[in-house]
Design an enzyme around this catalytic site. Structure first.
Site, PDB file in Angstrom:
ATOM      1  N   ASP A  10      40.530  35.912  29.801  1.00  0.00           N
ATOM      2  CA  ASP A  10      40.854  36.637  30.916  1.00  0.00           C
ATOM      3  C   ASP A  10      40.347  37.893  30.870  1.00  0.00           C
ATOM      4  O   ASP A  10      40.359  38.632  29.657  1.00  0.00           O
ATOM      5  CB  ASP A  10      42.271  36.423  31.411  1.00  0.00           C
ATOM      6  CG  ASP A  10      42.467  36.965  32.709  1.00  0.00           C
ATOM      7  OD1 ASP A  10      41.543  36.937  33.679  1.00  0.00           O
ATOM      8  OD2 ASP A  10      43.455  37.576  32.832  1.00  0.00           O
ATOM      9  N   SER A  11      40.454  38.777  31.942  1.00  0.00           N
ATOM     10  CA  SER A  11      40.248  40.226  31.701  1.00  0.00           C
ATOM     11  C   SER A  11      41.485  40.815  31.275  1.00  0.00           C
ATOM     12  O   SER A  11      41.427  41.960  30.720  1.00  0.00           O
ATOM     13  CB  SER A  11      40.165  40.621  33.292  1.00  0.00           C
ATOM     14  OG  SER A  11      41.040  40.288  34.043  1.00  0.00           O
ATOM     15  N   TYR A  42      38.932  43.565  36.232  1.00  0.00           N
ATOM     16  CA  TYR A  42      37.669  43.379  36.533  1.00  0.00           C
ATOM     17  C   TYR A  42      37.410  43.196  38.172  1.00  0.00           C
ATOM     18  O   TYR A  42      36.318  43.585  38.532  1.00  0.00           O
ATOM     19  CB  TYR A  42      37.304  41.991  36.056  1.00  0.00           C
ATOM     20  CG  TYR A  42      36.985  41.924  34.337  1.00  0.00           C
ATOM     21  CD1 TYR A  42      37.403  42.711  33.536  1.00  0.00           C
ATOM     22  CD2 TYR A  42      36.433  40.686  34.014  1.00  0.00           C
ATOM     23  CE1 TYR A  42      36.994  42.697  32.204  1.00  0.00           C
ATOM     24  CE2 TYR A  42      36.297  40.567  32.649  1.00  0.00           C
ATOM     25  CZ  TYR A  42      36.702  41.339  31.771  1.00  0.00           C
ATOM     26  OH  TYR A  42      36.510  41.124  30.216  1.00  0.00           O
ATOM     27  N   GLY A  43      38.622  43.114  38.752  1.00  0.00           N
ATOM     28  CA  GLY A  43      38.219  42.535  40.153  1.00  0.00           C
ATOM     29  C   GLY A  43      37.885  43.977  41.184  1.00  0.00           C
ATOM     30  O   GLY A  43      37.396  43.542  42.316  1.00  0.00           O
ATOM     31  N   CYS A  73      39.932  33.416  34.577  1.00  0.00           N
ATOM     32  CA  CYS A  73      39.792  34.434  35.110  1.00  0.00           C
ATOM     33  C   CYS A  73      38.776  34.077  36.528  1.00  0.00           C
ATOM     34  O   CYS A  73      37.725  33.916  36.463  1.00  0.00           O
ATOM     35  CB  CYS A  73      39.232  35.813  34.420  1.00  0.00           C
ATOM     36  SG  CYS A  73      38.936  37.103  35.273  1.00  0.00           S
ATOM     37  N   ASN A  74      39.544  34.304  37.619  1.00  0.00           N
ATOM     38  CA  ASN A  74      38.760  33.715  39.015  1.00  0.00           C
ATOM     39  C   ASN A  74      37.578  35.071  39.089  1.00  0.00           C
ATOM     40  O   ASN A  74      36.650  34.562  39.626  1.00  0.00           O
ATOM     41  CB  ASN A  74      39.601  34.116  39.990  1.00  0.00           C
ATOM     42  CG  ASN A  74      40.656  32.540  40.168  1.00  0.00           C
ATOM     43  OD1 ASN A  74      40.134  31.590  40.645  1.00  0.00           O
ATOM     44  ND2 ASN A  74      41.581  32.639  39.411  1.00  0.00           N
ATOM     45  N   THR A  75      37.894  36.121  38.754  1.00  0.00           N
ATOM     46  CA  THR A  75      36.764  37.139  38.915  1.00  0.00           C
ATOM     47  C   THR A  75      35.635  36.756  38.253  1.00  0.00           C
ATOM     48  O   THR A  75      34.551  36.685  38.841  1.00  0.00           O
ATOM     49  CB  THR A  75      37.313  38.480  38.869  1.00  0.00           C
ATOM     50  OG1 THR A  75      38.582  38.622  39.293  1.00  0.00           O
ATOM     51  CG2 THR A  75      36.469  39.546  39.119  1.00  0.00           C
ATOM     52  N   GLU A 152      50.288  43.298  35.789  1.00  0.00           N
ATOM     53  CA  GLU A 152      50.055  43.992  34.260  1.00  0.00           C
ATOM     54  C   GLU A 152      51.246  45.088  33.835  1.00  0.00           C
ATOM     55  O   GLU A 152      51.188  45.243  32.785  1.00  0.00           O
ATOM     56  CB  GLU A 152      48.432  44.550  33.984  1.00  0.00           C
ATOM     57  CG  GLU A 152      47.557  43.504  34.204  1.00  0.00           C
ATOM     58  CD  GLU A 152      47.119  42.753  32.789  1.00  0.00           C
ATOM     59  OE1 GLU A 152      47.510  43.383  31.929  1.00  0.00           O
ATOM     60  OE2 GLU A 152      46.651  41.629  32.868  1.00  0.00           O
ATOM     61  N   CYS A 186      43.609  33.856  41.604  1.00  0.00           N
ATOM     62  CA  CYS A 186      43.562  34.961  40.599  1.00  0.00           C
ATOM     63  C   CYS A 186      44.852  34.560  39.402  1.00  0.00           C
ATOM     64  O   CYS A 186      45.865  34.222  40.024  1.00  0.00           O
ATOM     65  CB  CYS A 186      43.942  36.084  40.964  1.00  0.00           C
ATOM     66  SG  CYS A 186      44.134  37.486  39.713  1.00  0.00           S
ATOM     67  N   THR A 187      44.448  34.402  38.269  1.00  0.00           N
ATOM     68  CA  THR A 187      45.409  33.919  37.180  1.00  0.00           C
ATOM     69  C   THR A 187      46.535  34.773  37.008  1.00  0.00           C
ATOM     70  O   THR A 187      47.401  34.458  36.348  1.00  0.00           O
ATOM     71  CB  THR A 187      44.552  33.200  35.950  1.00  0.00           C
ATOM     72  OG1 THR A 187      43.802  34.585  35.545  1.00  0.00           O
ATOM     73  CG2 THR A 187      43.623  32.458  36.217  1.00  0.00           C
ATOM     74  N   HIS A 188      46.548  35.990  37.680  1.00  0.00           N
ATOM     75  CA  HIS A 188      47.620  36.882  37.556  1.00  0.00           C
ATOM     76  C   HIS A 188      48.690  36.709  38.621  1.00  0.00           C
ATOM     77  O   HIS A 188      50.051  36.809  38.513  1.00  0.00           O
ATOM     78  CB  HIS A 188      47.174  38.294  37.832  1.00  0.00           C
ATOM     79  CG  HIS A 188      46.814  38.813  36.491  1.00  0.00           C
ATOM     80  ND1 HIS A 188      45.555  38.878  36.054  1.00  0.00           N
ATOM     81  CD2 HIS A 188      47.089  40.109  35.824  1.00  0.00           C
ATOM     82  CE1 HIS A 188      45.330  39.336  35.169  1.00  0.00           C
ATOM     83  NE2 HIS A 188      46.372  40.055  34.813  1.00  0.00           N
TER      84      HIS A 188
HETATM   85  N1  DGL Z   1      43.036  37.067  36.204  1.00  0.00           N
HETATM   86  C1  DGL Z   1      41.763  37.894  36.769  1.00  0.00           C
HETATM   87  C2  DGL Z   1      41.596  36.847  37.952  1.00  0.00           C
HETATM   88  O1  DGL Z   1      41.845  35.539  37.788  1.00  0.00           O
HETATM   89  C3  DGL Z   1      42.181  39.104  36.893  1.00  0.00           C
HETATM   90  C4  DGL Z   1      41.245  40.059  37.608  1.00  0.00           C
HETATM   91  C5  DGL Z   1      41.060  41.386  37.232  1.00  0.00           C
HETATM   92  O2  DGL Z   1      40.999  41.573  36.215  1.00  0.00           O
HETATM   93  O3  DGL Z   1      40.869  42.102  38.410  1.00  0.00           O
HETATM   94  O4  DGL Z   1      40.787  37.387  38.677  1.00  0.00           O
END
Ligand code: DGL
Length: 267
Positions: A10-11, A42-43, A73-75, A152, A186-188
């Site tokens: 993930d990011s 990353y988003g 990470c969905n992004t 975060e 988003c996994t967050h």
């Molecule tokens: N957990 C990432 C996702 O699922 C976070 C994206 C990010 O880093 O902005 O999209």
């Protein structure tokens, strides 16, 4: 049978919500986790940058000899799943397809909401996945750019007034549309599930993208005869300092972090 670890990236630390579920459904598998904490989020970045970073993340895990890669990470998945899948001769799992299928299974009124980062929403990956499975569903997306930085930084409690105000503003349009199913794209976001559920109301089903994907990983690796059944070790890698990792990671994992954590540099 395959004793190599499963690689997850993930990011940042959000992908640990997928690891949490993976540990539940596959307790005897070794898992290697990479969180690109030095470059999160990353988003808000361009497709080119996300593709480059995700490619480096996958290459790092492949270099450790994993048997499968989970893009938690969905992004990264929305932008780079195709490129990463094409590059490796091993199963590569993304976190968009499984929750889309689950949302279609759960919805009664065929009104589905998606929340995610700016890049995930802009990519249209969820809308495309949902259109393929349920062309008659009505789909609305909302980008929630402040959610990842809040999470975060350990700001996720339902009682936090900043979190409530931000979530209230992001979710209002989806509530007005009357969606009965909301994908946490988003996994967050599972860390914000309490406040999101409260705002959306008890009748809205919430789909956790990482958790649903973990179940798919378990099923598919089992069918491919790629499970080990004899491991259970965890290794964590981050690209920023490891200081404070255990404390924050344990919030995402919902238990204290076992295993080792190392800082690495990605090329
Ligand atoms: N957990 C990432 C996702 O699922 C976070 C994206 C990010 O880093 O902005 O999209």
């Amino acid at each position: 049978m395959d004793h190599r670890p499963i690689g997850v990236f993930d990011s940042g630390l959000g992908g640990l919500t997928a690891v949490k579920k993976l540990m539940e459904v596959l307790p005897r598998e070794d898992i290697v986790y990479l969180g690109d904490t030095g470059r999160v989020p990353y988003g808000s970045r361009s497709r080119e940058t996300i593709t480059k970073y995700a490619g480096q993340d996958a290459a790092f895990l492949a270099g450790l000899g994993v048997k499968a890669i989970v893009i938690a990470c969905n992004t990264a998945c929305s932008v780079a799943l195709g490129a990463i899948s094409a590059e490796y001769d091993m199963p590569v799992f993304g976190v968009v397809g499984p929750p889309a299928a689950e949302a279609v299974r759960l919805t009664s009124n065929k009104k589905i909401g998606i929340i995610g980062t700016v890049a995930t929403v802009r990519s249209g990956a969820y809308v495309e996945a949902l259109r393929m499975i349920a062309p008659d569903a009505e789909v609305w997306s909302a980008a929630c750019p402040l959610f990842v930085p809040l999470v975060e930084n350990g700001r996720a409690s339902a009682g936090d007034i900043v979190v409530r105000a931000v979530a209230g503003e992001y979710l209002a349009p989806l509530r007005e549309r009357g969606v009965d199913t909301l994908i946490l794209g988003c996994t967050h976001y599972p860390l914000l599930r309490g406040v999101i559920s409260e705002i959306m109301g008890p009748d809205v089903a919430i789909v956790d993208s990482g958790a649903v994907t973990a179940q798919r990983v378990a099923r598919d690796l089992g069918e491919m005869d790629l499970l080990s059944g004899e491991g259970g070790r965890r290794r964590y890698f981050v690209t920023d300092s490891t200081e404070g990792f255990s404390e924050l990671a344990s919030i995402f994992l919902g238990l204290s972090v076992g295993g080792s954590v190392e800082q690495v540099t990605l090329e």
